[in-house]
Design a protein around this motif. Structure first.
Motif, PDB file in Angstrom:
ATOM      1  N   THR A   1      12.036  21.944  78.016  1.00 41.00           N
ATOM      2  CA  THR A   1      12.420  21.662  79.393  1.00 41.00           C
ATOM      3  C   THR A   1      13.635  22.508  79.752  1.00 41.00           C
ATOM      4  O   THR A   1      14.597  22.553  78.998  1.00 41.00           O
TER       5      THR A   1
ATOM      6  N   GLU B   1       9.712  11.503  69.736  1.00 35.72           N
ATOM      7  CA  GLU B   1      10.620  11.889  70.822  1.00 35.72           C
ATOM      8  C   GLU B   1      11.907  12.522  70.301  1.00 35.72           C
ATOM      9  O   GLU B   1      12.907  12.571  71.008  1.00 35.72           O
ATOM     10  N   TRP B   2      11.901  13.034  69.082  1.00 42.14           N
ATOM     11  CA  TRP B   2      13.106  13.577  68.477  1.00 42.14           C
ATOM     12  C   TRP B   2      13.514  14.871  69.170  1.00 42.14           C
ATOM     13  O   TRP B   2      12.705  15.769  69.396  1.00 42.14           O
ATOM     14  N   CYS B   3      14.776  14.962  69.537  1.00 42.84           N
ATOM     15  CA  CYS B   3      15.308  16.143  70.221  1.00 42.84           C
ATOM     16  C   CYS B   3      15.768  17.163  69.187  1.00 42.84           C
ATOM     17  O   CYS B   3      16.648  16.899  68.379  1.00 42.84           O
TER      18      CYS B   3
ATOM     19  N   GLU C   1      19.423  20.497  72.384  1.00 43.67           N
ATOM     20  CA  GLU C   1      19.785  20.184  73.769  1.00 43.67           C
ATOM     21  C   GLU C   1      21.074  20.953  74.076  1.00 43.67           C
ATOM     22  O   GLU C   1      22.095  20.736  73.436  1.00 43.67           O
TER      23      GLU C   1
ATOM     24  N   LYS D   1      16.275  21.752  76.813  1.00 42.33           N
ATOM     25  CA  LYS D   1      16.016  20.713  75.811  1.00 42.33           C
ATOM     26  C   LYS D   1      14.684  21.040  75.132  1.00 42.33           C
ATOM     27  O   LYS D   1      13.688  21.316  75.797  1.00 42.33           O
TER      28      LYS D   1
ATOM     29  N   GLU E   1      12.087  19.345  72.365  1.00 43.46           N
ATOM     30  CA  GLU E   1      11.711  18.154  71.612  1.00 43.46           C
ATOM     31  C   GLU E   1      10.504  18.465  70.737  1.00 43.46           C
ATOM     32  O   GLU E   1       9.647  19.249  71.111  1.00 43.46           O
TER      33      GLU E   1
END
Length: 81
Positions: A4, A63-65, A68, A78, A80
């Motif tokens: 993103t 959903e681990w980033c 970022e 970001k 993920e």
């Protein structure tokens, strides 16, 4: 994997990439050849074991980033798993 990118002027870009497209034997072999060219001794087999571990981690933590980042210009990125 989801990437993103947002900036302060209204840009909102979302790029979903299938994990299987990025973490497969063809990619491992190509990456190993590129790393060998740079004198980094990693085999395609070793990269496949790493890719297997990343996929297993992704299944446990969807959903681990991974990254970022926000710049001083207001651009926000970001990544993920």
């Amino acid at each position: 994997m989801r990437i993103t990118v947002r900036d302060g002027r209204g840009l909102n870009l979302r790029v979903p990439l299938p994990t299987g497209l990025l973490l497969n034997p063809v990619t491992a072999r190509a990456l190993a050849q590129g790393m060998a060219y740079q004198n980094v001794p990693v085999s395609g087999w070793q990269l496949m074991r790493l890719f297997d571990a990343v996929r297993a981690f992704r299944n446990q933590h969807p959903e681990w980033c991974l990254v970022e980042v926000q710049t001083c210009d207001g651009v926000w990125v970001k990544v993920e798993l």
